[in-house]
Design a protein around this motif. Sequence first.
Motif, PDB file in Angstrom:
ATOM      1  N   VAL A 276       0.837  -1.200   0.000  1.00  0.00           N
ATOM      2  CA  VAL A 276       0.000   0.000   0.000  1.00  0.00           C
ATOM      3  C   VAL A 276       0.875   1.255   0.000  1.00  0.00           C
ATOM      4  CG1 VAL A 276      -1.725   1.300   1.329  1.00  0.00           C
ATOM      5  CG2 VAL A 276      -1.950  -1.172   1.076  1.00  0.00           C
ATOM      6  N   ASP A 277       1.976   1.224   0.735  1.00  0.00           N
ATOM      7  CA  ASP A 277       2.894   2.364   0.757  1.00  0.00           C
ATOM      8  C   ASP A 277       3.481   2.616  -0.627  1.00  0.00           C
ATOM      9  OD1 ASP A 277       4.363   4.434   2.132  1.00  0.00           O
ATOM     10  OD2 ASP A 277       6.135   3.153   1.945  1.00  0.00           O
ATOM     11  N   ALA A 278       3.858   1.546  -1.330  1.00  0.00           N
ATOM     12  CA  ALA A 278       4.409   1.707  -2.684  1.00  0.00           C
ATOM     13  C   ALA A 278       3.366   2.319  -3.623  1.00  0.00           C
ATOM     14  CB  ALA A 278       4.881   0.360  -3.224  1.00  0.00           C
ATOM     15  N   LEU A 279       2.107   1.918  -3.482  1.00  0.00           N
ATOM     16  CA  LEU A 279       1.054   2.511  -4.309  1.00  0.00           C
ATOM     17  C   LEU A 279       0.870   3.995  -3.986  1.00  0.00           C
ATOM     18  CD1 LEU A 279      -1.582  -0.364  -4.237  1.00  0.00           C
ATOM     19  CD2 LEU A 279      -0.187   0.378  -6.183  1.00  0.00           C
TER      20      LEU A 279
ATOM     21  N   ILE B  76      -0.612  15.791  -0.723  1.00  0.00           N
ATOM     22  CA  ILE B  76      -0.556  16.007   0.734  1.00  0.00           C
ATOM     23  C   ILE B  76      -1.309  14.918   1.491  1.00  0.00           C
ATOM     24  CG2 ILE B  76      -1.240  17.583   2.593  1.00  0.00           C
ATOM     25  CD1 ILE B  76      -0.533  19.876   0.657  1.00  0.00           C
ATOM     26  N   PRO B  77      -2.558  14.558   1.112  1.00  0.00           N
ATOM     27  CA  PRO B  77      -3.226  13.483   1.841  1.00  0.00           C
ATOM     28  C   PRO B  77      -2.465  12.149   1.770  1.00  0.00           C
ATOM     29  CG  PRO B  77      -4.833  14.681   0.534  1.00  0.00           C
ATOM     30  CD  PRO B  77      -3.478  15.188   0.151  1.00  0.00           C
ATOM     31  N   LEU B  78      -1.864  11.850   0.617  1.00  0.00           N
ATOM     32  CA  LEU B  78      -1.125  10.596   0.508  1.00  0.00           C
ATOM     33  C   LEU B  78       0.140  10.620   1.355  1.00  0.00           C
ATOM     34  CD1 LEU B  78      -1.602   9.739  -3.265  1.00  0.00           C
ATOM     35  CD2 LEU B  78      -2.524   8.517  -1.292  1.00  0.00           C
ATOM     36  N   THR B  79       0.739  11.773   1.531  1.00  0.00           N
ATOM     37  CA  THR B  79       1.895  11.888   2.428  1.00  0.00           C
ATOM     38  C   THR B  79       1.471  11.571   3.863  1.00  0.00           C
ATOM     39  OG1 THR B  79       2.854  13.560   0.983  1.00  0.00           O
ATOM     40  CG2 THR B  79       3.717  13.435   3.222  1.00  0.00           C
ATOM     41  N   GLN B  80       0.302  12.057   4.250  1.00  0.00           N
ATOM     42  CA  GLN B  80      -0.205  11.755   5.594  1.00  0.00           C
ATOM     43  C   GLN B  80      -0.529  10.270   5.738  1.00  0.00           C
ATOM     44  OE1 GLN B  80      -3.461  14.493   5.755  1.00  0.00           O
ATOM     45  NE2 GLN B  80      -2.154  16.235   6.292  1.00  0.00           N
ATOM     46  N   VAL B  81      -1.101   9.677   4.683  1.00  0.00           N
ATOM     47  CA  VAL B  81      -1.388   8.241   4.713  1.00  0.00           C
ATOM     48  C   VAL B  81      -0.097   7.452   4.873  1.00  0.00           C
ATOM     49  CG1 VAL B  81      -2.196   6.301   3.304  1.00  0.00           C
ATOM     50  CG2 VAL B  81      -3.541   8.392   3.418  1.00  0.00           C
ATOM     51  N   ARG B  82       0.949   7.870   4.161  1.00  0.00           N
ATOM     52  CA  ARG B  82       2.235   7.167   4.260  1.00  0.00           C
ATOM     53  C   ARG B  82       2.804   7.246   5.668  1.00  0.00           C
ATOM     54  NH1 ARG B  82       6.619   8.423   0.788  1.00  0.00           N
ATOM     55  NH2 ARG B  82       7.275   6.336   1.341  1.00  0.00           N
TER      56      ARG B  82
ATOM     57  N   HIS C 242       1.023   7.325   8.406  1.00  0.00           N
ATOM     58  CA  HIS C 242       0.255   6.354   9.199  1.00  0.00           C
ATOM     59  C   HIS C 242       0.672   4.919   8.878  1.00  0.00           C
ATOM     60  CE1 HIS C 242      -2.392   9.214  11.130  1.00  0.00           C
ATOM     61  NE2 HIS C 242      -2.618   9.797   9.960  1.00  0.00           N
ATOM     62  N   ILE C 243       0.968   4.655   7.611  1.00  0.00           N
ATOM     63  CA  ILE C 243       1.430   3.323   7.225  1.00  0.00           C
ATOM     64  C   ILE C 243       2.761   3.014   7.907  1.00  0.00           C
ATOM     65  CG2 ILE C 243       2.327   1.953   5.292  1.00  0.00           C
ATOM     66  CD1 ILE C 243       0.196   3.333   3.536  1.00  0.00           C
ATOM     67  N   ALA C 244       3.663   3.989   7.933  1.00  0.00           N
ATOM     68  CA  ALA C 244       4.956   3.786   8.597  1.00  0.00           C
ATOM     69  C   ALA C 244       4.773   3.516  10.079  1.00  0.00           C
ATOM     70  CB  ALA C 244       5.849   5.006   8.385  1.00  0.00           C
ATOM     71  N   ALA C 245       3.840   4.220  10.719  1.00  0.00           N
ATOM     72  CA  ALA C 245       3.577   3.983  12.146  1.00  0.00           C
ATOM     73  C   ALA C 245       3.003   2.588  12.358  1.00  0.00           C
ATOM     74  CB  ALA C 245       2.615   5.040  12.684  1.00  0.00           C
ATOM     75  N   ALA C 246       2.127   2.152  11.457  1.00  0.00           N
ATOM     76  CA  ALA C 246       1.549   0.810  11.578  1.00  0.00           C
ATOM     77  C   ALA C 246       2.617  -0.259  11.385  1.00  0.00           C
ATOM     78  CB  ALA C 246       0.418   0.631  10.564  1.00  0.00           C
ATOM     79  N   GLN C 247       3.499  -0.063  10.413  1.00  0.00           N
ATOM     80  CA  GLN C 247       4.581  -1.027  10.201  1.00  0.00           C
ATOM     81  C   GLN C 247       5.503  -1.097  11.409  1.00  0.00           C
ATOM     82  OE1 GLN C 247       6.001   0.464   6.378  1.00  0.00           O
ATOM     83  NE2 GLN C 247       5.538  -1.533   5.485  1.00  0.00           N
ATOM     84  N   GLN C 248       5.808   0.041  11.988  1.00  0.00           N
ATOM     85  CA  GLN C 248       6.657   0.065  13.165  1.00  0.00           C
ATOM     86  C   GLN C 248       5.990  -0.670  14.326  1.00  0.00           C
ATOM     87  OE1 GLN C 248       7.592   3.985  14.566  1.00  0.00           O
ATOM     88  NE2 GLN C 248       9.138   3.254  16.001  1.00  0.00           N
TER      89      GLN C 248
END
Length: 122
Positions: free
Chosen positions: A40-43, A56-62, A64-70
Amino acid sequence: MDASLTALVSSLGDTAVDLLEAGESEGWSPSAADDTLGIVDALCVALAAHGGPLEIPLTQVRAHIAAAQQAVRQDLPPAPRRGSAAARREVQEGTARFRAWRDARVHQWPAPPRVRRSSWDA
């Protein structure tokens, strides 16, 4: 969008639905969840590269994805003593449920419904 890209996007959508159904029926493991978040991050990176109103919204999503992966990768501190204020706080914020899911041998999400028995069942 040309026909080949449209076909690839359609195929990706079908694969995402298959992945969701498999995760619901067979359960999610932490490694599968981490791999899926990576995809999902790559997309998001590919879509944000075109700029525009989605950047900007996709940067914020990324983020959150990084926090979830961590959260999936890192160790949690030891569980607090049962009945303590820290244990109640973990239940409220969902950390206890996340810990139980991540450390379980069988990863079911959502959890199967509990069957409760009462004196009326007899």
